[in-house]
Enzyme design. Structure first.
Site, PDB file in Angstrom:
ATOM      1  N   TYR A 124       1.027  -1.048  -0.017  1.00 39.09           N
ATOM      2  CA  TYR A 124      -0.159  -0.009  -0.132  1.00 39.09           C
ATOM      3  C   TYR A 124       0.844   1.197   0.059  1.00 39.09           C
ATOM      4  O   TYR A 124       0.367   2.232  -0.086  1.00 39.09           O
ATOM      5  CB  TYR A 124      -0.787  -0.031   1.138  1.00 39.09           C
ATOM      6  N   LYS A 137       3.903 -15.340   1.448  1.00 37.30           N
ATOM      7  CA  LYS A 137       3.777 -16.088   0.224  1.00 37.30           C
ATOM      8  C   LYS A 137       5.487 -16.554  -0.221  1.00 37.30           C
ATOM      9  O   LYS A 137       5.822 -15.970  -1.228  1.00 37.30           O
ATOM     10  CB  LYS A 137       3.109 -15.540  -0.956  1.00 37.30           C
ATOM     11  N   ASP A 191      -2.191 -18.129   1.750  1.00 36.00           N
ATOM     12  CA  ASP A 191      -3.540 -18.508   1.091  1.00 36.00           C
ATOM     13  C   ASP A 191      -3.815 -19.747   1.854  1.00 36.00           C
ATOM     14  O   ASP A 191      -5.039 -20.151   1.997  1.00 36.00           O
ATOM     15  CB  ASP A 191      -3.311 -19.125  -0.402  1.00 36.00           C
ATOM     16  N   ASP A 222      -4.877  -7.212   5.737  1.00 36.91           N
ATOM     17  CA  ASP A 222      -6.070  -6.709   5.478  1.00 36.91           C
ATOM     18  C   ASP A 222      -7.094  -7.687   5.173  1.00 36.91           C
ATOM     19  O   ASP A 222      -8.369  -7.490   5.733  1.00 36.91           O
ATOM     20  CB  ASP A 222      -5.823  -5.596   4.235  1.00 36.91           C
ATOM     21  N   ASP A 265     -10.159  -9.035   8.201  1.00 38.26           N
ATOM     22  CA  ASP A 265     -11.450  -8.856   7.803  1.00 38.26           C
ATOM     23  C   ASP A 265     -12.222 -10.325   7.836  1.00 38.26           C
ATOM     24  O   ASP A 265     -13.280 -10.486   8.438  1.00 38.26           O
ATOM     25  CB  ASP A 265     -11.880  -8.333   6.546  1.00 38.26           C
TER      26      ASP A 265
END
Ligand code: NAD
Length: 367
Positions: free
Chosen positions: A141, A191, A224, A248, A252
């Protein structure tokens, strides 16, 4: 040691309503041997109305000096057309940036009385108590280069995932410290199979663990696979540490394991101050809920649980945090519900103030 200080920034919409209930809880602790020096100031639209800016320099300085900042919510339709630079959210972003709050803590905690609210089976979520630590001030970001450029005859969108070793190390330390106050287990997610930043992440977390936190149990998981495991059997985790982007998404998803937005607290922590306490901002995950503001319908529990996080992580009062969470659990087990906690079948509900009063009464019962 001097009385710890809390700066309260109620903000906009339901912010002041839920914060009124938190004040009742803070006052209860004050009457029961744990006093705080509480001051209050403006942020967001409320600060814009008074001063033409969503956060004055004076308020920023008070936030820097406080042992902990407790924020309600900012924003609302009255401010939607303001210039970007003075929108209510800018006040919150300035607090996060200037306090350098690099570790965002989002617990996913399932109160037994609300286990049926989850989209997952009761046995998967009942008793769930995990925390996701998301790196908040770096990563994709913020990385450069970024932008939309023209290459040949088409446009290309570019963002850059970038982490320095020190950025990884400090958020890893935050996660290990947190784990020591909980079940002493950290799972780091990245990852590393396809991203160099993930390889570095894994190396640095492993090194910080070996050198500084060998007593904490550490595991690694690809993000993942972590998402799948969160849905399959979330109780296998205690503390999860991950980068800004994965955090993020994962936080959530994890938060929603437990049901209502009105129940979700959060903390954002920075580096330790001179007194050893981390810079800290505690706030509910929800926004200012303009659709119900001023009607006594808001659920104050997310904000009250944010104060419980302050007790645990800023003031080393884990037992008192447990006590406050038990009071919330007790009130819910007794069947008390604000409107957002009713299922599709409806039922009777109580006001914001009645919920706050009931939690204080439940605290009294433990005193
Ligand atoms: P929201 O979280 O304010 O509301 C979403 C829905 O959840 C609404 O129906 C609301 O009534 C309900 N809700 C939220 N909190 C509740 C509570 N404590 N009790 C009962 N019901 C609750 O999100 P939104 O509607 O997308 O945004 C409204 C405003 O809040 C916007 O201006 C947005 O920018 C701002 N916002 C601020 C923050 C923050 O201050 N950290 C976070 C998100 C949104």
């Amino acid at each position: 040691m001097s009385t710890p200080s809390i700066l309260i920034l109620p903000g906009d919409g339901i912010g002041p309503e839920v914060m009124t209930e938190v004040r009742k809880v803070i006052d209860w602790f004050g009457r029961n041997g744990l006093p705080f020096e509480v001051s209050e100031d403006l942020v967001g639209g409320a600060a814009y109305d008074a001063h033409g800016t969503p956060l004055t320099d004076a308020t920023m300085a008070r936030a820097q000096a406080a042992d902990a900042v407790l924020l309600g919510a900012v924003g609302g339709p009255a401010y939607d057309d303001l210039d970007f630079g003075v929108k209510p959210e800018r006040g919150l972003l300035r607090l996060r940036k200037e306090m350098d709050l690099f570790a965002n803590l989002r617990p996913a905690q399932c109160f037994d009385a609300l286990a049926d609210f989850s989209s997952l089976k009761r046995e998967v979520v009942a008793g769930l108590d995990i925390v996701i630590v998301r790196e908040l001030t770096s990563g994709i970001y913020f990385g450069e280069p970024r932008g939309i450029v023209v290459e040949g005859n088409e446009r290309v969108g570019i963002n850059t995932q970038r982490y320095t070793e020190s950025e990884i190390a400090r958020v890893a330390r935050a996660a290990f410290e947190l784990a020591r106050k909980r079940s002493n287990k950290v799972c780091s997610m990245e990852k590393a199979n396809v991203m160099e930043s993930g390889i570095l992440w894994r190396e640095v977390v492993t090194r910080v663990h070996a050198e500084e936190y060998p007593d904490v149990e550490l595991s690694h998981m690809y993000a993942d696979a972590g998402a799948m495991q969160l849905c399959r059997w979330p109780k296998q985790f205690d503390v999860i540490v991950t980068d800004n982007l994965f955090g993020d998404l994962l936080s959530d998803a994890a938060a929603m394991l437990t049901g209502s937005l009105g129940m979700l607290p959060s903390a954002s922590l920075g580096a330790p101050m001179a007194n050893g306490r981390p810079k800290a901002l505690y706030e509910p995950v929800h926004g200012s809920a303009p659709d119900i503001a001023g009607q006594g319908k808001a659920n104050p529990i997310a904000c009250i649980l944010s104060f419980a996080m302050a007790l645990r992580y800023s003031f080393d009062q884990g037992a008192q945090a447990d006590r406050l969470e038990a009071a919330v659990e007790r009130v819910l087990a007794d069947g008390l519900r604000t409107a957002d906690l009713l299922g599709p079948e409806g039922g009777s509900h109580v006001s914001t103030a009645a919920m706050g009063d009931a939690i204080v009464a439940a605290l009294d019962a433990t005193a």
